[in-house]
Structures are given as structure tokens and as C-alpha cells.
Scaffold this motif. Structure first.
Motif, short mmCIF file in Angstrom:
data_model
loop_
_atom_site.label_atom_id
_atom_site.label_comp_id
_atom_site.label_asym_id
_atom_site.label_seq_id
_atom_site.Cartn_x
_atom_site.Cartn_y
_atom_site.Cartn_z
N ALA A 24 0.82 -1.21 0.00
CA ALA A 24 0.00 0.00 0.00
C ALA A 24 0.85 1.26 0.00
N GLU A 25 1.81 1.32 -0.95
CA GLU A 25 2.67 2.49 -1.02
C GLU A 25 3.09 2.75 -2.46
N ILE A 26 3.47 4.01 -2.68
CA ILE A 26 3.99 4.43 -3.99
C ILE A 26 5.44 4.83 -3.81
N SER A 27 6.32 4.29 -4.63
CA SER A 27 7.75 4.58 -4.50
C SER A 27 8.35 4.89 -5.87
N CYS A 28 9.51 5.55 -5.82
CA CYS A 28 10.23 5.90 -7.05
C CYS A 28 11.12 4.73 -7.45
N LYS A 29 11.05 4.35 -8.69
CA LYS A 29 11.83 3.20 -9.16
C LYS A 29 13.31 3.56 -9.33
N ARG A 30 13.60 4.85 -9.52
CA ARG A 30 15.00 5.26 -9.72
C ARG A 30 15.76 5.39 -8.41
N CYS A 31 15.21 6.21 -7.45
CA CYS A 31 15.94 6.47 -6.20
C CYS A 31 15.39 5.70 -5.00
N GLY A 32 14.24 5.06 -5.15
CA GLY A 32 13.68 4.25 -4.07
C GLY A 32 12.91 5.02 -3.02
N LEU A 33 12.70 6.33 -3.21
CA LEU A 33 11.96 7.14 -2.24
C LEU A 33 10.50 6.71 -2.16
N VAL A 34 10.00 6.50 -0.94
CA VAL A 34 8.58 6.18 -0.74
C VAL A 34 7.82 7.50 -0.73
N ILE A 35 7.04 7.74 -1.76
CA ILE A 35 6.33 9.01 -1.92
C ILE A 35 5.04 9.03 -1.12
N GLU A 36 4.34 7.93 -1.10
CA GLU A 36 3.07 7.86 -0.38
C GLU A 36 2.90 6.46 0.18
N GLU A 37 2.36 6.39 1.40
CA GLU A 37 2.15 5.09 2.01
C GLU A 37 0.75 5.01 2.61
N SER A 38 0.35 3.80 2.95
CA SER A 38 -0.99 3.54 3.50
C SER A 38 -2.09 4.03 2.56
N ILE A 39 -1.87 3.82 1.26
CA ILE A 39 -2.88 4.23 0.28
C ILE A 39 -4.05 3.25 0.32
N ILE A 40 -5.20 3.73 -0.10
CA ILE A 40 -6.42 2.93 -0.07
C ILE A 40 -6.59 2.22 -1.41
N ASP A 41 -6.83 0.95 -1.35
CA ASP A 41 -7.10 0.17 -2.55
C ASP A 41 -8.58 0.31 -2.89
N GLN A 42 -8.89 0.97 -4.01
CA GLN A 42 -10.27 1.24 -4.39
C GLN A 42 -10.95 0.04 -5.06
N ARG A 43 -10.21 -1.02 -5.29
CA ARG A 43 -10.81 -2.17 -5.96
C ARG A 43 -11.65 -3.00 -5.00
N ALA A 44 -12.51 -3.85 -5.56
CA ALA A 44 -13.33 -4.75 -4.73
C ALA A 44 -12.45 -5.79 -4.07
N GLU A 45 -12.86 -6.24 -2.89
CA GLU A 45 -12.06 -7.21 -2.16
C GLU A 45 -12.28 -8.63 -2.67
N TYR A 46 -13.25 -8.83 -3.56
CA TYR A 46 -13.50 -10.17 -4.12
C TYR A 46 -12.99 -10.21 -5.56
N ARG A 47 -12.80 -11.40 -6.07
CA ARG A 47 -12.35 -11.58 -7.44
C ARG A 47 -13.49 -12.11 -8.30
N ALA A 48 -13.53 -11.65 -9.54
CA ALA A 48 -14.54 -12.11 -10.50
C ALA A 48 -13.86 -12.29 -11.84
N PHE A 49 -14.17 -13.38 -12.53
CA PHE A 49 -13.49 -13.71 -13.77
C PHE A 49 -14.35 -13.49 -15.01
N ASP A 50 -15.61 -13.14 -14.84
CA ASP A 50 -16.47 -12.77 -15.96
C ASP A 50 -17.56 -11.83 -15.45
N HIS A 51 -18.34 -11.29 -16.38
CA HIS A 51 -19.35 -10.29 -16.01
C HIS A 51 -20.44 -10.89 -15.12
N ASP A 52 -20.90 -12.09 -15.43
CA ASP A 52 -21.96 -12.71 -14.63
C ASP A 52 -21.50 -12.92 -13.19
#
Length: 304
Positions: A24-52
Motif C-alpha cells: 500500500a505504497e507508492i515509490s520511485c523506481k529510480r531512487c527508491g523514495l517512498v512518496i506515499e504510504e498507507s494508500i487505499i485500494d479502491q478495488r473490490a475485495e473479491y475476485r470475479a473472472f467474468d461479467h456474470d
């Protein structure tokens, strides 16, 4: 992990950022700085493999609809006389279902304010259909009317006039060209009364709208006249030149738009008469002649 190119690293200026959903963090791939942490995952907590599968697992209901008095949230009792399993309701229970529907309808609109709101929104949807207004604009107009009713601005005024004002304001916000005359005719009220209530509602609700540009009416008028796209483009160029010369100050936008289309149709040999254009634009032929005289005297129309 996936990359986010929209942000910039404050340390090294790199745009190559990485979103780590597990940490739950955003970091820089070049210098490794953690820009933001404890971000909220807006996706659903369940998985679905088709529309139905997605529709079965989702737990949200229908969206809120401001164009309906109850916002579309309560449950309706269908008129099919069938139970939850799709089986037909026994004859002895049909009258009971009829009574339940009636009581359900009364409970949803039980107070005077709710009843007036239902009448107003029904009128809004009906008249919007006549004017060809999109649903998104109707929703915005319904929200404006709800705010006006909530602040007690409808009291002492007819429901039709406030609904008309709400629709006019919503059209102006979305740059949809609808004149006061058009909306006043559909709602069967006078232009003067509509304009007075418009000024009152916009002042009380602190709604600020930009002045209407004559160019906003050109595509609609041109379509109704059946002229080509070249005429539309030339008419807009004429309007721009008139604006630069200060010729439209204090002039009705529809009159300026109608005159520019009249001149453009003549220049491109797709001539439409002043009468045809005046009927489409809702202005008089005298207005078109006056604007035409001003434009021909102050603009070099041969260059367009």
C-alpha cells in the motif's frame, strides 16, 4: 505491481513511479523514495473472472436518481402478480397484492412536500423529453429544483415556473443552446415571468453563469436549416469578427447567430430566406435586417 506515470518524484524528478498494492505504497523506481504510504485500494475485495460472476458478487444497488422523488431507492411492488420464484400469485391473494401496492405508493408520497416534489420532477422529465434534453441535464435540473425547494424558494411561486428555471440553468451550465422563449413556450409561461424567476433563483442559490455566446446556437440552427458544415464554420468566423469589433454588445445572442447564418448562407450559395431563419431562431425578420446592416457596414464580409 503497476507503474504510475502521472506523478513526479520530489527527490530526483523521475516519473517512473511504482504502485505496490501489497504494501500500500507508492515509490520511485529510480531512487527508491517512498512518496506515499498507507494508500487505499479502491478495488473490490473479491475476485470475479467474468461479467456474470461480477454481478452476482457485487453488493451495491442502483445509483441515486435525483429525477425521481424517492431517488429510486425504495422497492417497487411489480404489477405481474408473481412471487419471488416467478410463480403466479393465487387468486385469493390478488386483491391483497393490489392493496399492498396502493399502500406502498401512499407511504412513499405521504406529505405535501413529497407530493409536490413528485409532481415537479414528473413535469421536468416530461418537458425535458419534448425539448430533447439528455438525462444528465435532467438530473442536474432536478438537483437545482431540490435545492430551491429545500431553501423555501418555491413557496409563493408556481411549480412549473421553478421547474422551467431549473431546466434553463442546467442547459446554460452544459452549454446546451435553449432560449428563454423555447422553454417558456413548452412550460406555457411568459418569458418575463421565467426571466424574473431565473434571476431570483440564481441569486438566492448563488449560481453564476457565463454569458451565452452566439456561436453556441449556430450548430443547432444550421442543422434545422439543413445547411452544410462550411456554412456553420463561416458563420462562426463572422461572429468572431463581430465580437472583435464590439458589434454584439447588448445584442440578443440568437439574433446575432441568425444573422451570421444568413450572411454565411448567401456567401456560400446556400441561401436561406430571412423568414426561414427567423422562424428557426425565434427572432423577427426586422432583427435580422438590423444586424445585417450593422455587420455589412462594419465588417469586410468579402474576406470570409
Amino acid at each position: 505491481m503497476n507503474e504510475n506515470k502521472q506523478n513526479i518524484c520530489p527527490e530526483c524528478g523521475s516519473t517512473n513511479l511504482v504502485v505496490d498494492n501489497e504494501r500500500a505504497e507508492i515509490s520511485c523506481k529510480r531512487c527508491g523514495l517512498v512518496i506515499e504510504e498507507s494508500i487505499i485500494d479502491q478495488r473490490a475485495e473479491y475476485r470475479a473472472f467474468d461479467h456474470d460472476q461480477y454481478m452476482k458478487r457485487t453488493r451495491v444497488g442502483a445509483p441515486t436518481i435525483y429525477g425521481i422523488a424517492d431517488k429510486g431507492l425504495p422497492t417497487d411492488i411489480a404489477f405481474k402478480n408473481k412471487d419471488a420464484n416467478g410463480n403466479r400469485v393465487p387468486e385469493r391473494n390478488i386483491y391483497q397484492m393490489h392493496r399492498l401496492r396502493k399502500l406502498n405508493k401512499r407511504m412513499r408520497i405521504s406529505r405535501t412536500g413529497e407530493r409536490n416534489l413528485a409532481i415537479a420532477l414528473s413535469e421536468l422529465n416530461r418537458k425535458s423529453s419534448l425539448l430533447g434534453i439528455p438525462r444528465s441535464i435532467r438530473e442536474d435540473a432536478a438537483l437545482i429544483y431540490r435545492n430551491a425547494a429545500k431553501n423555501g424558494l418555491v413557496r409563493g411561486r408556481s411549480i412549473e415556473s421553478i421547474v422551467a428555471v431549473s431546466l434553463y440553468i442546467s442547459c446554460r451550465r452544459a452549454n446546451i443552446p435553449r432560449t428563454l422563449d423555447e422553454i417558456a413556450d413548452v412550460f406555457n409561461i411568459t418569458r418575463k415571468r421565467l426571466g424574473k424567476n431565473y434571476r431570483f433563483i440564481s441569486r438566492e442559490l448563488k449560481i453564476k453563469l457565463n454569458p451565452t455566446s452566439p456561436a453556441d446556437y449556430v450548430p443547432r440552427f444550421a442543422t434545422l436549416l439543413g445547411v452544410s458544415d462550411k456554412v456553420q464554420v463561416k458563420a462562426i468566423k463572422i461572429i468572431d469578427a463581430a465580437i472583435n469589433k464590439g458589434l454584439i454588445n447588448g445584442k440578443e445572442p440568437t439574433g446575432v447567430s441568425a444573422t451570421s447564418l444568413y450572411i454565411a448562407s448567401i456567401l456560400l450559395n446556400e441561401k436561406r430566406t430571412q423568414k426561414q431563419i427567423s422562424e428557426i431562431a425565434g427572432v423577427t425578420e426586422v432583427t435580422i435586417r438590423n444586424r445585417y446592416k450593422e455587420f455589412s457596414e462594419n465588417l469586410d464580409l468579402m474576406v470570409f
